[in-house]
Motif scaffolding. Structure first.
Motif, PDB file in Angstrom:
ATOM      1  N   PRO A 115      12.379   8.130  -9.663  1.00 44.93           N
ATOM      2  CA  PRO A 115      12.857   9.046  -8.633  1.00 44.93           C
ATOM      3  C   PRO A 115      11.730   9.608  -7.771  1.00 44.93           C
ATOM      4  CG  PRO A 115      12.721  10.178 -10.723  1.00 44.93           C
ATOM      5  CD  PRO A 115      12.326   8.757 -11.001  1.00 44.93           C
ATOM      6  N   LEU A 116      12.087  10.078  -6.629  1.00 46.26           N
ATOM      7  CA  LEU A 116      11.139  10.826  -5.800  1.00 46.26           C
ATOM      8  C   LEU A 116      11.035  12.227  -6.400  1.00 46.26           C
ATOM      9  CD1 LEU A 116       9.476  11.121  -3.133  1.00 46.26           C
ATOM     10  CD2 LEU A 116      11.572  11.976  -2.099  1.00 46.26           C
ATOM     11  N   PHE A 117       9.840  12.560  -6.844  1.00 41.67           N
ATOM     12  CA  PHE A 117       9.630  13.899  -7.411  1.00 41.67           C
ATOM     13  C   PHE A 117       9.349  14.871  -6.275  1.00 41.67           C
ATOM     14  CE2 PHE A 117       8.418  10.784 -10.590  1.00 41.67           C
ATOM     15  CZ  PHE A 117       9.072  11.234 -11.724  1.00 41.67           C
TER      16      PHE A 117
ATOM     17  N   ASN B 278      10.353   2.810  -6.647  1.00 41.75           N
ATOM     18  CA  ASN B 278       9.816   4.173  -6.738  1.00 41.75           C
ATOM     19  C   ASN B 278      10.336   5.038  -5.584  1.00 41.75           C
ATOM     20  OD1 ASN B 278       8.213   6.278  -7.691  1.00 41.75           O
ATOM     21  ND2 ASN B 278       6.429   5.636  -6.512  1.00 41.75           N
ATOM     22  N   GLN B 279      10.302   6.307  -5.822  1.00 38.88           N
ATOM     23  CA  GLN B 279      10.650   7.301  -4.798  1.00 38.88           C
ATOM     24  C   GLN B 279      12.108   7.215  -4.368  1.00 38.88           C
ATOM     25  OE1 GLN B 279       7.696   7.478  -1.692  1.00 38.88           O
ATOM     26  NE2 GLN B 279       6.016   7.348  -3.126  1.00 38.88           N
TER      27      GLN B 279
ATOM     28  N   ASP C 127      -8.625  -1.854  -7.118  1.00 39.49           N
ATOM     29  CA  ASP C 127      -8.525  -1.524  -5.694  1.00 39.49           C
ATOM     30  C   ASP C 127      -9.852  -0.940  -5.226  1.00 39.49           C
ATOM     31  OD1 ASP C 127      -7.885  -0.642  -3.196  1.00 39.49           O
ATOM     32  OD2 ASP C 127      -6.045   0.392  -3.787  1.00 39.49           O
TER      33      ASP C 127
ATOM     34  N   GLY D 239       0.821  -1.217   0.000  1.00 40.95           N
ATOM     35  CA  GLY D 239       0.000   0.000   0.000  1.00 40.95           C
ATOM     36  C   GLY D 239       0.855   1.268   0.000  1.00 40.95           C
ATOM     37  N   GLY D 240       0.467   2.212  -0.835  1.00 46.85           N
ATOM     38  CA  GLY D 240       1.073   3.537  -0.809  1.00 46.85           C
ATOM     39  C   GLY D 240       2.431   3.696  -1.478  1.00 46.85           C
ATOM     40  N   VAL D 241       2.892   2.636  -2.178  1.00 48.81           N
ATOM     41  CA  VAL D 241       4.240   2.745  -2.766  1.00 48.81           C
ATOM     42  C   VAL D 241       4.249   3.478  -4.111  1.00 48.81           C
ATOM     43  CG1 VAL D 241       5.175   0.694  -1.612  1.00 48.81           C
ATOM     44  CG2 VAL D 241       4.061   0.441  -3.835  1.00 48.81           C
ATOM     45  N   GLY D 242       3.064   3.702  -4.669  1.00 46.26           N
ATOM     46  CA  GLY D 242       3.006   4.422  -5.951  1.00 46.26           C
ATOM     47  C   GLY D 242       2.460   3.561  -7.085  1.00 46.26           C
ATOM     48  N   LYS D 243       1.661   2.555  -6.751  1.00 46.75           N
ATOM     49  CA  LYS D 243       1.108   1.662  -7.786  1.00 46.75           C
ATOM     50  C   LYS D 243       0.265   2.457  -8.790  1.00 46.75           C
ATOM     51  CE  LYS D 243      -0.995  -0.746  -4.615  1.00 46.75           C
ATOM     52  NZ  LYS D 243      -0.388  -0.089  -3.448  1.00 46.75           N
ATOM     53  N   THR D 244      -0.622   3.305  -8.248  1.00 46.65           N
ATOM     54  CA  THR D 244      -1.524   4.053  -9.134  1.00 46.65           C
ATOM     55  C   THR D 244      -0.729   4.998 -10.027  1.00 46.65           C
ATOM     56  OG1 THR D 244      -3.206   3.942  -7.426  1.00 46.65           O
ATOM     57  CG2 THR D 244      -3.566   5.545  -9.181  1.00 46.65           C
ATOM     58  N   SER D 245       0.215   5.715  -9.440  1.00 45.93           N
ATOM     59  CA  SER D 245       1.003   6.669 -10.236  1.00 45.93           C
ATOM     60  C   SER D 245       1.765   5.934 -11.336  1.00 45.93           C
ATOM     61  CB  SER D 245       2.000   7.420  -9.346  1.00 45.93           C
ATOM     62  OG  SER D 245       1.332   7.954  -8.231  1.00 45.93           O
TER      63      SER D 245
ATOM     64  N   GLU E  25       3.608  16.251  -5.970  1.00 46.26           N
ATOM     65  CA  GLU E  25       2.692  15.150  -6.175  1.00 46.26           C
ATOM     66  C   GLU E  25       2.440  14.990  -7.674  1.00 46.26           C
ATOM     67  OE1 GLU E  25      -0.898  15.791  -4.085  1.00 46.26           O
ATOM     68  OE2 GLU E  25      -1.275  13.646  -3.833  1.00 46.26           O
ATOM     69  N   ILE E  26       2.338  13.732  -8.114  1.00 47.30           N
ATOM     70  CA  ILE E  26       2.076  13.493  -9.534  1.00 47.30           C
ATOM     71  C   ILE E  26       0.564  13.414  -9.722  1.00 47.30           C
ATOM     72  CG2 ILE E  26       2.434  11.836 -11.430  1.00 47.30           C
ATOM     73  CD1 ILE E  26       4.996  13.216 -10.538  1.00 47.30           C
TER      74      ILE E  26
HETATM   75  N1  ATP Z   1       7.904   9.057  -7.420  1.00 46.27           N
HETATM   76  C1  ATP Z   1       7.097   9.817  -6.730  1.00 46.27           C
HETATM   77  N2  ATP Z   1       7.468  11.057  -6.363  1.00 46.27           N
HETATM   78  C2  ATP Z   1       6.644  11.845  -5.647  1.00 46.27           C
HETATM   79  N3  ATP Z   1       5.421  11.471  -5.242  1.00 46.27           N
HETATM   80  C3  ATP Z   1       5.002  10.230  -5.576  1.00 46.27           C
HETATM   81  C4  ATP Z   1       5.798   9.350  -6.340  1.00 46.27           C
HETATM   82  N4  ATP Z   1       5.099   8.198  -6.502  1.00 46.27           N
HETATM   83  C5  ATP Z   1       3.932   8.364  -5.883  1.00 46.27           C
HETATM   84  N5  ATP Z   1       3.866   9.581  -5.319  1.00 46.27           N
HETATM   85  C6  ATP Z   1       2.767  10.119  -4.515  1.00 46.27           C
HETATM   86  O1  ATP Z   1       2.534   9.233  -3.428  1.00 46.27           O
HETATM   87  C7  ATP Z   1       1.143   9.141  -3.156  1.00 46.27           C
HETATM   88  C8  ATP Z   1       0.705   7.688  -3.231  1.00 46.27           C
HETATM   89  O2  ATP Z   1       0.883   7.260  -4.559  1.00 46.27           O
HETATM   90  P1  ATP Z   1      -0.113   6.244  -5.263  1.00 46.27           P
HETATM   91  O3  ATP Z   1      -1.526   6.613  -5.012  1.00 46.27           O
HETATM   92  O4  ATP Z   1       0.344   6.107  -6.662  1.00 46.27           O
HETATM   93  O5  ATP Z   1       0.253   4.941  -4.407  1.00 46.27           O
HETATM   94  P2  ATP Z   1      -0.532   3.561  -4.325  1.00 46.27           P
HETATM   95  O6  ATP Z   1       0.497   2.514  -4.099  1.00 46.27           O
HETATM   96  O7  ATP Z   1      -1.399   3.394  -5.518  1.00 46.27           O
HETATM   97  O8  ATP Z   1      -1.404   3.784  -3.041  1.00 46.27           O
HETATM   98  P3  ATP Z   1      -2.598   2.839  -2.474  1.00 46.27           P
HETATM   99  O9  ATP Z   1      -1.968   1.572  -2.015  1.00 46.27           O
HETATM  100  O10 ATP Z   1      -3.156   3.649  -1.356  1.00 46.27           O
HETATM  101  O11 ATP Z   1      -3.544   2.636  -3.620  1.00 46.27           O
HETATM  102  C9  ATP Z   1       0.451  10.036  -4.157  1.00 46.27           C
HETATM  103  O12 ATP Z   1       0.217  11.263  -3.565  1.00 46.27           O
HETATM  104  C10 ATP Z   1       1.452  10.169  -5.297  1.00 46.27           C
HETATM  105  O13 ATP Z   1       1.331  11.382  -6.007  1.00 46.27           O
END
Ligand code: ATP
Length: 405
Positions: free
Chosen positions: A384-386, A342-343, A102, A74-80, A389-390
Motif C-alpha cells: 500500500p501507499l503509506f 507498490n504504492q 545502484d 526508477g523511484g518505484v520503491g525498490k530500495t524500500s 516516508e518509510i
Molecule cells: N509504499 C510506499 N508508501 C509510501 N512511500 C513509499 C512507499 N514506497 C516507497 N516510498 C517512498 O518513495 C521514495 C522512493 O522509494 P525508494 O527509494 O524505495 O525507490 P527506488 O525505486 O529505490 O528509487 P531509485 O530508483 O531512485 O533508487 C522514498 O522516499 C520512499 O520512502
C-alpha cells in the motif's frame, strides 16, 4: 488480482487501527533508540489492503543460501521493498546481507544509518545479523589500480598479455580521455573495445567479484539470504547480461589481437612481441575470467538459489516498463515469480476527486498487469501507499510485516 481490482473499484472501507500501529512503532523505536521517534515513524498508515499471500513462508524456508534481486523502474520503491525484505529475513533468523548495486545508493537513507564505504556495515536494530553493502565504484577503481600495482591478475595483465600493453597502461590509469584525444593510428577498433571495457571493469569489479566473494569466501559463509537493491531497469539488465557481453568482448579482443599480429611491422613493434609463453598466459587468464563470468551467470539463472522480484507502481508507464523487464529477464533465463505492486491507494470510505481519479488510473494499470501475457503469471505482492516516508528499521519492519506475508 481480481479481488484487488474489486477493492480498488469499489473503494471498500478497510481502515486499519492506525493509532495502534503508530503507538507500537513509536514504543518499539523509543526502546531501540532511547528517544521518541521523529514524525515519519509515528505517522499512521492509512489502511491495509485485505491480506494477500506473497509466499513469505516459502521464501524463508531452509538454510540454503538464496539471492533475491529487486529491480524495476526508477523511484518505484525498490530500495524500500529490498530493505524491508532484508529486515524481515533477519528478524526471522536469517543472517542477511542487503547489497545496493545502484550507483546512486539509497540504502543509508532508507535505513537512516550510515552504510556507506563499500564494505559490509552492520545494520543496527534487527534480531539476526543484517549487514548492508553499498557497492562503491570508486573503491572498485582503487582496487583495480592496486591490483595493477601488485601485478595481480587483472584486465591490465590480460590486455598486456594480448599485446595491448600500451593501451592498457593508459586505460589502467583511467586516462581514457587522453587516449581518445590522441589515438595511435589504426587503433579505432581497439579504442572501441577499451571503451566498452571501461564501464565493464567497474561493473565487473563492484558486482561480479562481490557476488563471487559472497559465494566463495569464508567471511560470508554464514549469510543465508542476500537481497540486492538494484539500479533502475536499464543498468540492471546490462549488469545481468554482463557475462555474455564480456564473452563477446573477449572474443573481439582476440580477433583484434589476431589482426594486430598480422599488421605492419611498425604496428607490431608498437605492441611489442608476443612469444608462445605469453600467448599461453593470456589464454589461461582468459579462461579464468570466463570461468568467473560463467559462475556469476549460472548463479543468477539457478532457480533453486535466485529469484528476481520486479517492483512496480500501478501506473501505465511503470507497468509497461515492468513488462519489458520481465521479457528481458525471461530471455536471460533469470527466474521471476513475483511482482510487487507498490504504492497502491488504500481503499477509503470516501474519495476526494483527486483520489478517485488516481484510483481509476491505478485500476487501469492493474488491468494492464492482468492482461499482460507474462506479468499475469506472476504472484502479485500488494504494497500500500503509506502516508509517511518509510525510513529507519522500525518503519522498514512495519513495511516488511505489511507487505511480505
Ligand atoms: N509504499 C510506499 N508508501 C509510501 N512511500 C513509499 C512507499 N514506497 C516507497 N516510498 C517512498 O518513495 C521514495 C522512493 O522509494 P525508494 O527509494 O524505495 O525507490 P527506488 O525505486 O529505490 O528509487 P531509485 O530508483 O531512485 O533508487 C522514498 O522516499 C520512499 O520512502
Amino acid at each position: 488480482m481480481a479481488s484487488l481490482l474489486h477493492r480498488l473499484g469499489k473503494g471498500r472501507t478497510c481502515y486499519t487501527q492506525f493509532s495502534r500501529i503508530g503507538r507500537s512503532l513509536a514504543s518499539e523505536a523509543t526502546a531501540m533508540y532511547g528517544k521518541p521517534l521523529q514524525l515519519p515513524l509515528q505517522a499512521r498508515w492509512m489502511s491495509t489492503p485485505a491480506g494477500t499471500v506473497t509466499g513469505f513462508d516459502e521464501m524463508i524456508k531452509g538454510t540454503q543460501r538464496k539471492f533475491y534481486l529487486l529491480g524495476g523502474k526508477g523511484g518505484v520503491g525498490k530500495t524500500s521493498c529490498a530493505a524491508s525484505l532484508a529486515v524481515k529475513f533477519a528478524n526471522h533468523g536469517h543472517p542477511t546481507i542487503v547489497v545496493s548495486t545502484d550507483p546512486a545508493h539509497s540504502l543509508s537513507d532508507s535505513f537512516a544509518q550510515d552504510l556507506t564505504g563499500g564494505t559490509l556495515v552492520p545494520v543496527q536494530g534487527v534480531d539476526s545479523p543484517l549487514f548492508a553493502l553499498e557497492l562503491n565504484p570508486e573503491k572498485a577503481k582503487e582496487e583495480f589500480r592496486k591490483s595493477q600495482k601488485a601485478g595481480n591478475d587483472g584486465v591490465k595483465d590480460l590486455m598486456d598479455g594480448m599485446g595491448l600493453g600500451m593501451l592498457s597502461d593508459q586505460f589502467g590509469d583511467l586516462k581514457l580521455g587522453e587516449l581518445l584525444d590522441t589515438p595511435p593510428p589504426g587503433l579505432d577498433e581497439a579504442i572501441a573495445v577499451s571503451k566498452a571495457c571501461q564501464s565493464l571493469i567497474y561493473i565487473f569489479f563492484s558486482f561480479s567479484f562481490q557476488v563471487l566473494q559472497i559465494t566463495e569466501s569464508e567471511e560470508y559463509s554464514k549469510f543465508t539470504r542476500i537481497v540486492f537493491d538494484t539500479a533502475p531497469t536499464g543498468h540492471t539488465l546490462r549488469l545481468l547480461s554482463l557475462p555474455d557481453f564480456m564473452d563477446a568482448s573477449i572474443g573481439k579482443m582476440l580477433k583484434l589481437k589476431e589482426k594486430l599480429s598480422s599488421a605492419t611491422s611498425a604496428l607490431k613493434s608498437m605492441f611489442g612481441k608476443n612469444d608462445g609463453q605469453k600467448q599461453q598466459l593470456t589464454s589461461n587468464k582468459l579462461e579464468k575470467l570466463r570461468e568467473k563470468m560463467y559462475k556469476v551467470r549460472d548463479l543468477f539463472r539457478d532457480s533453486d538459489s535466485t529469484e528476481f522480484i520486479i517492483v512496480t507502481i500501478p501506473t501505465v508507464m511503470a507497468v509497461s516498463e515492468s513488462s519489458r523487464l520481465h521479457a528481458s529477464l525471461l530471455k536471460e533465463s533469470i527466474p521471476v515469480h513475483r511482482l510487487v505492486v507498490n504504492q497502491l491507494l488504500p481503499p477509503l470510505a470516501t474519495d476526494c476527486k483527486f483520489c478517485a481519479m488516481r484510483r481509476k488510473d491505478q485500476a487501469r494499470a492493474l488491468d494492464m498487469i492482468q492482461k499482460d501475457p507474462g506479468l499475469d503469471k506472476l504472484r502479485l505482492v500488494e504494497a500500500p501507499l503509506f502516508d509517511a516516508e518509510i525510513r529507519g528499521v522500525p518503519a522498514l519492519k512495519f513495511m516488511g510485516d505489511t507487505v511480505w506475508k
